[in-house]
Design a protein around this motif. Structure first.
Motif, PDB file in Angstrom:
ATOM      1  N   THR A   1      32.785  40.454  37.354  1.00  0.00           N
ATOM      2  CA  THR A   1      33.751  41.048  36.423  1.00  0.00           C
ATOM      3  C   THR A   1      33.415  40.697  34.986  1.00  0.00           C
ATOM      4  OG1 THR A   1      35.232  39.175  36.815  1.00  0.00           O
ATOM      5  CG2 THR A   1      35.642  41.182  38.069  1.00  0.00           C
ATOM      6  N   ARG A   2      32.174  40.288  34.742  1.00  0.00           N
ATOM      7  CA  ARG A   2      31.726  40.156  33.360  1.00  0.00           C
ATOM      8  C   ARG A   2      31.509  41.539  32.770  1.00  0.00           C
ATOM      9  NH1 ARG A   2      27.168  36.078  31.737  1.00  0.00           N
ATOM     10  NH2 ARG A   2      27.977  36.898  29.764  1.00  0.00           N
TER      11      ARG A   2
ATOM     12  N   LYS B   1      21.051  35.662  31.927  1.00  0.00           N
ATOM     13  CA  LYS B   1      21.880  36.263  30.889  1.00  0.00           C
ATOM     14  C   LYS B   1      23.188  36.826  31.434  1.00  0.00           C
ATOM     15  CE  LYS B   1      19.840  38.976  27.784  1.00  0.00           C
ATOM     16  NZ  LYS B   1      18.893  39.987  27.210  1.00  0.00           N
ATOM     17  N   PHE B   2      23.149  37.350  32.644  1.00  0.00           N
ATOM     18  CA  PHE B   2      24.300  38.075  33.173  1.00  0.00           C
ATOM     19  C   PHE B   2      25.047  37.282  34.249  1.00  0.00           C
ATOM     20  CE2 PHE B   2      20.634  40.957  32.420  1.00  0.00           C
ATOM     21  CZ  PHE B   2      21.020  41.401  31.173  1.00  0.00           C
ATOM     22  N   ASP B   3      24.750  36.001  34.364  1.00  0.00           N
ATOM     23  CA  ASP B   3      25.360  35.187  35.416  1.00  0.00           C
ATOM     24  C   ASP B   3      26.883  35.203  35.342  1.00  0.00           C
ATOM     25  OD1 ASP B   3      22.977  34.451  36.527  1.00  0.00           O
ATOM     26  OD2 ASP B   3      22.916  32.456  35.628  1.00  0.00           O
ATOM     27  N   ASP B   4      27.486  35.266  36.502  1.00  0.00           N
ATOM     28  CA  ASP B   4      28.935  35.142  36.619  1.00  0.00           C
ATOM     29  C   ASP B   4      29.216  33.915  37.475  1.00  0.00           C
ATOM     30  OD1 ASP B   4      31.642  35.343  36.959  1.00  0.00           O
ATOM     31  OD2 ASP B   4      31.635  37.498  37.374  1.00  0.00           O
ATOM     32  N   PRO B   5      29.519  32.775  36.851  1.00  0.00           N
ATOM     33  CA  PRO B   5      29.753  31.554  37.625  1.00  0.00           C
ATOM     34  C   PRO B   5      31.006  31.595  38.482  1.00  0.00           C
ATOM     35  CG  PRO B   5      29.348  31.080  35.303  1.00  0.00           C
ATOM     36  CD  PRO B   5      29.596  32.544  35.413  1.00  0.00           C
ATOM     37  N   ASP B   6      31.864  32.572  38.223  1.00  0.00           N
ATOM     38  CA  ASP B   6      33.125  32.649  38.958  1.00  0.00           C
ATOM     39  C   ASP B   6      33.358  34.081  39.422  1.00  0.00           C
ATOM     40  OD1 ASP B   6      35.534  31.885  40.055  1.00  0.00           O
ATOM     41  OD2 ASP B   6      36.642  32.131  38.181  1.00  0.00           O
ATOM     42  N   PRO B   7      32.514  34.582  40.316  1.00  0.00           N
ATOM     43  CA  PRO B   7      32.675  35.975  40.758  1.00  0.00           C
ATOM     44  C   PRO B   7      33.953  36.161  41.554  1.00  0.00           C
ATOM     45  CG  PRO B   7      31.062  34.845  42.114  1.00  0.00           C
ATOM     46  CD  PRO B   7      31.422  33.898  41.001  1.00  0.00           C
ATOM     47  N   THR B   8      34.364  37.410  41.683  1.00  0.00           N
ATOM     48  CA  THR B   8      35.625  37.698  42.369  1.00  0.00           C
ATOM     49  C   THR B   8      35.507  37.573  43.866  1.00  0.00           C
ATOM     50  OG1 THR B   8      35.063  40.036  42.379  1.00  0.00           O
ATOM     51  CG2 THR B   8      36.427  39.262  40.571  1.00  0.00           C
TER      52      THR B   8
ATOM     53  N   GLN C   1      25.597  44.040  37.685  1.00  0.00           N
ATOM     54  CA  GLN C   1      24.521  43.683  36.762  1.00  0.00           C
ATOM     55  C   GLN C   1      23.907  42.316  37.076  1.00  0.00           C
ATOM     56  OE1 GLN C   1      25.446  43.382  32.518  1.00  0.00           O
ATOM     57  NE2 GLN C   1      23.435  44.216  32.025  1.00  0.00           N
ATOM     58  N   PHE C   2      24.708  41.338  37.439  1.00  0.00           N
ATOM     59  CA  PHE C   2      24.162  39.999  37.666  1.00  0.00           C
ATOM     60  C   PHE C   2      23.309  39.919  38.930  1.00  0.00           C
ATOM     61  CE2 PHE C   2      26.891  39.601  41.121  1.00  0.00           C
ATOM     62  CZ  PHE C   2      27.181  38.303  41.541  1.00  0.00           C
ATOM     63  N   TYR C   3      23.319  40.953  39.728  1.00  0.00           N
ATOM     64  CA  TYR C   3      22.606  40.971  41.003  1.00  0.00           C
ATOM     65  C   TYR C   3      21.106  41.200  40.831  1.00  0.00           C
ATOM     66  CZ  TYR C   3      21.638  42.684  45.799  1.00  0.00           C
ATOM     67  OH  TYR C   3      21.144  42.888  47.062  1.00  0.00           O
ATOM     68  N   TYR C   4      20.719  41.796  39.705  1.00  0.00           N
ATOM     69  CA  TYR C   4      19.330  42.228  39.521  1.00  0.00           C
ATOM     70  C   TYR C   4      18.559  41.310  38.570  1.00  0.00           C
ATOM     71  CZ  TYR C   4      20.804  46.385  41.997  1.00  0.00           C
ATOM     72  OH  TYR C   4      21.293  47.244  42.942  1.00  0.00           O
TER      73      TYR C   4
ATOM     74  N   PRO D   1      24.189  32.168  43.897  1.00  0.00           N
ATOM     75  CA  PRO D   1      24.630  33.557  43.738  1.00  0.00           C
ATOM     76  C   PRO D   1      23.730  34.480  44.539  1.00  0.00           C
ATOM     77  CG  PRO D   1      23.443  32.833  41.782  1.00  0.00           C
ATOM     78  CD  PRO D   1      23.636  31.621  42.631  1.00  0.00           C
ATOM     79  N   LEU D   2      24.324  35.476  45.149  1.00  0.00           N
ATOM     80  CA  LEU D   2      23.539  36.452  45.890  1.00  0.00           C
ATOM     81  C   LEU D   2      22.691  37.232  44.897  1.00  0.00           C
ATOM     82  CD1 LEU D   2      23.112  37.774  48.718  1.00  0.00           C
ATOM     83  CD2 LEU D   2      24.798  39.466  48.016  1.00  0.00           C
ATOM     84  N   ARG D   3      21.381  37.266  45.105  1.00  0.00           N
ATOM     85  CA  ARG D   3      20.474  37.948  44.190  1.00  0.00           C
ATOM     86  C   ARG D   3      19.571  38.895  44.959  1.00  0.00           C
ATOM     87  NH1 ARG D   3      20.826  36.532  38.510  1.00  0.00           N
ATOM     88  NH2 ARG D   3      21.669  34.452  38.411  1.00  0.00           N
ATOM     89  N   SER D   4      19.211  39.992  44.341  1.00  0.00           N
ATOM     90  CA  SER D   4      18.210  40.857  44.927  1.00  0.00           C
ATOM     91  C   SER D   4      16.827  40.308  44.595  1.00  0.00           C
ATOM     92  CB  SER D   4      18.355  42.272  44.384  1.00  0.00           C
ATOM     93  OG  SER D   4      18.070  42.304  43.010  1.00  0.00           O
TER      94      SER D   4
END
Length: 557
Positions: free
Chosen positions: A431-432, A414-421, A281-284, A297-300
């Motif tokens: 993993t949010r 809104k969907f940022d994950d500051p600590d992705p796996t 979700q955080f990718y889009y 963060p890697l983003r599309s």
């Protein structure tokens, strides 16, 4: 043990990675049949039902969001069929994913319902069956909205089933409501933030959405909208919207008191295969901000907000700053003894954020030339040497046709994950939790239901509770109509997985998508038979493998 089932011509080769261990024989070589007849084994089966939600929602969100008024293609191409309709055919990429994953969920629930009569009887069994029926109803609700009438399969299939007939959409809605009525009678009332399981509030919430959606159909019942309003109010249960909007999606706060139902993730349970067991979700919904070399963060560069979506917000709306990263910060971070300046993440990680420099700023719609001058003067000491000021109108999805560079569309935070796996170099994995239902949306469901039921004053009250929390003035009765509700849903729910369903439900998909999405014209929706492509096509794989060749395709295909 049989692990392969054919559901509507789509072969389910295995359960998802997060639940494979449930289907494998246990270490003591106890067969699944014997395992499910124990209380502990049956609980594993219920856990599997929840795990299938990750397959339904955890991948890309094209079927939920693309081809709408809110999000459009940026630098990276989207699936042309789903995003633009002209090339939408039964074999288009991503058309089959939701169909397949929903039926995998349905079969898993069917197994749980079957074993409920064979397993050890416990005080929690009725609630477990109710939770499962909720999940089956949710899967069928996704299917009927997306594809129209589909086969209703309630049996626990243990050998290949090769022929299916298509039920009508009306019959599917009847089955959904039957499952939800059973669930409402049996699930518990423990707060979702505490138990993390389907409760009566979640069932009431889904019943409200189902009745609201059926009310628009030609076969809808005269009391569907009033029932939707009543169920929405039951889910609201008098709770005001008191969580600050910027806290609703704050990392670590996914299970807040306004979350009604979600797909839950946990770092510990995804550590064995993080690139598959997390979600995307955080990718889009954002610009591409650079890869591992920048620490961003890697983003599309697709599903970017349209000018229409960005223009929904007015001065003072707290949702603007809470939804978008209006400033991209840069700051030093040291890894393995090497210090470099990175983008974006310092917003979350810095112990002294006031010391960070601003690399990009996105001017809101309401800024005047004087506001720009004031902002630049007030922030002069914060500006990076490579600072870029993005004027209003120059960072929407359609602006990528003019300037197509990193950070030239505004990021959704809104969907940022500051600590992705995983590091950004290995892929987009978070993993949010994915929040599927929350109280703010339920208020808007109630608003729409009351409006359609002919009680607009009550509906307006529900909508204005959402606006009160946002810090903006109440809407008036003269403003209150479906278009206003869709605008308010856009402001409140941007990036959440509802928009295509909202437009399809309200009969505004063609008009709004062609008006606000630069890639879509009204003619794009006209199918080969002259019918409009409102429903998505039944996947070609399902038609090819189904031995019942009288299974009809949807209009337009």
């Amino acid at each position: 043990m049989k692990k392969i089932i054919l559901i509507l011509g789509i072969v389910v080769t295995a359960l998802s990675s997060c639940s494979n261990y449930i289907e494998e024989e246990s270490l003591s070589n106890v067969p699944a049949d014997a395992t499910y007849k124990t209380a502990s084994g049956y609980q594993l089966l219920i856990n599997t039902n929840y795990a299938w939600l990750k397959k339904i929602y955890g991948g890309n969100p094209w079927l939920f969001c693309s081809g709408t008024d809110m999000y459009a293609e940026g630098r990276t191409p989207e699936p042309a069929g789903l995003s633009q309709y002209t090339l939408l055919i039964p074999s288009s990429s991503n058309v089959e994913e939701l169909y397949s994953s929903c039926y995998q969920e349905i079969q898993s629930v069917n197994k749980a319902v079957y074993y409920a009569g064979l397993t050890e009887q416990t005080t929690s069994l009725n609630a477990q069956v109710g939770e499962s029926k909720f999940l089956r109803a949710n899967a069928y609700f996704l299917l009927v909205q997306t594809y129209g009438g589909v086969p209703i399969v309630l049996d626990n299939i243990t050998t290949p089933a090769l022929s299916f007939t298509r039920n009508t959409a009306e019959e599917v809605y009847t089955q959904i409501i039957s499952d939800l009525d059973a669930a409402l009678a049996s699930v518990g009332t423990t707060a979702y933030a505490t138990a993390g399981r389907v409760n009566k509030r979640a069932v009431n919430d889904l019943l409200a959405k189902v009745y609201l959606t059926r009310g628009y159909e030609t076969f809808g019942k005269s009391d569907d909208f009033s029932k939707a309003a009543a169920y929405a109010d039951a889910a609201i249960a008098g709770q005001a919207l008191n969580v600050a909007f910027d806290q609703l999606f704050k990392p670590g706060n996914d299970l807040n008191v306004e979350t009604i139902f979600s797909v839950q993730y946990d770092k510990a349970s995804t550590s064995t295969d993080p690139t598959k067991l997390g979600n995307n979700q955080f990718y889009y919904f954002s610009s591409y901000l650079g890869g591992a070399e920048t620490g961003a963060p890697l983003r599309s560069y697709n599903l970017c907000p349209t000018g229409y979506a960005l223009g929904l917000y007015e001065k003072g709306d707290k949702r603007w700053e809470a939804t978008f990263m209006t400033e991209i910060l840069e700051g030093p971070e040291t890894t393995n003894g090497v210090t470099k300046t990175i983008l974006y993440y310092p917003y979350y990680r810095s112990s002294n954020p006031s010391s960070l420099k601003v690399r990009h700023f996105y001017e809101p719609k309401w800024f005047t030339p004087a506001d720009k001058t004031t902002w630049l003067a007030a922030n002069a000491s914060r500006l990076s040497s490579t600072f870029v000021y993005h004027p209003w109108g120059e960072y929407s999805a359609e602006h990528t046709l003019i300037k197509n560079l990193d950070c030239y569309t505004i990021p959704v935070k809104k969907f940022d994950d500051p600590d992705p796996t995983t590091p950004s170099s290995t892929g987009a994995v978070s993993t949010r939790d994915i929040i599927l239902s929350r109280l703010g949306e339920t208020y808007l469901v109630a608003a729409e239901a009351y409006l359609k039921a002919g009680v607009p004053t009550t509906g307006l009250d529900r909508l204005n509770e959402v606006r009160r929390r946002a810090g903006v003035a109440n809407a008036t009765l003269a403003q209150f109509n479906i278009d206003y509700i869709l605008d308010e849903r856009g402001r409140e729910l941007l990036g959440e997985y509802h928009r295509w369903f909202d437009l399809k439900r309200t009969g505004t998909l063609v008009a709004r998508a062609s008006a606000y999405n630069y890639k879509i014209k009204q003619a794009n929706f006209v199918g080969v038979d002259g019918k409009l492509k409102i429903l998505r096509p039944i996947p070609q794989t399902a038609l090819d493998l189904n031995q019942n060749k009288d299974f009809p395709q949807n209009p337009g295909y």
